[in-house]
Design an enzyme around this catalytic site. Sequence first.
Site, PDB file in Angstrom:
ATOM      1  CG  ASP A  33      -1.805   1.201   1.310  1.00  0.00           C
ATOM      2  OD1 ASP A  33      -2.901   1.146   0.736  1.00  0.00           O
ATOM      3  OD2 ASP A  33      -1.408   2.213   1.939  1.00  0.00           O
ATOM      4  CE1 TYR A  38       0.595   7.512   2.926  1.00  0.00           C
ATOM      5  CE2 TYR A  38       1.006   5.291   2.156  1.00  0.00           C
ATOM      6  CZ  TYR A  38       0.234   6.177   2.856  1.00  0.00           C
ATOM      7  OH  TYR A  38      -0.896   5.733   3.499  1.00  0.00           O
ATOM      8  CE  LYS A  67      -3.896   4.658   0.783  1.00  0.00           C
ATOM      9  NZ  LYS A  67      -2.450   4.376   0.850  1.00  0.00           N
TER      10      LYS A  67
END
Length: 273
Positions: A33, A38, A67
């Site tokens: 993920d 990030y 995402k």
Amino acid sequence: MPLLGFGTYKLVSPEDVSRAVDAALLAGYRAFDSAAVYLNEAELGRALKQLLPKHGLTREDVFITSKLGSKDQGERAMEGALHSLSDLDMGYIDLYLIHWPGTLDLEITDPRNSGNRAESWAALEELHAQGKLKAIGVSNYTPAHMRELIQSCKIPPALLQVEFHPKFCQTELRKVCEEYGVCFQAYSSLGKGDLVTDPVVLEVSKNCERTPAQVLLRWAVQQGVPVLPKSSNPDRIKDNARLFDFTLSDRDMDRLSALDCGHKFCRDASQVV
């Protein structure tokens, strides 16, 4: 999608990402993920391409989630998603989420947030139709956000990723997901580490001879909720994967669930319109 995934939040340097991904693959993780915010999509993609052959695996053996950042919410959503695809450079993304219901630099009460969410979702639907995003979903949405999306979308969300642990059981949100057939996935299962020292968690941990982290993660997966533990420590990465060779008793499950008090450790999206 596996019940167990590896969270990569705060893993940034190529060395840290590679070391953690190597340990995760060795421990049996097959889902990873990431997110635009990030700042590690490119590092994760490179690490997987280098390490999959070492572990006798191919691209099709792993499940990659990323995402869309809130800075790209709205008219920049297509550009943001294509940037994720380019950085990961894995051919396609298995699951792509709208990370946050709001838009960077807009007040949470700004009515444009709703329109930007809809515009982002339309972009994800288009990339899904092209096969570049195999599944699409959302993160940090409230019941109201979910109902709004379900009523307006062409393709319903496959998954909702939110904070979930014994102190924040998300009963209403889980019912909404069940009603609409949306997979409910947990992040922050350890409450940013605070829950591993909770007296009830410690007592259950002692009784079943498991770590507090394993108890908290098992509490979720035993309810069919996928989890995303994260660590840079190879021993903890291995320990966090040992969730499927023990079962919590009904009494212990109830004791942990009884901790529910609506306490969030992460950012609250409930006021985003």
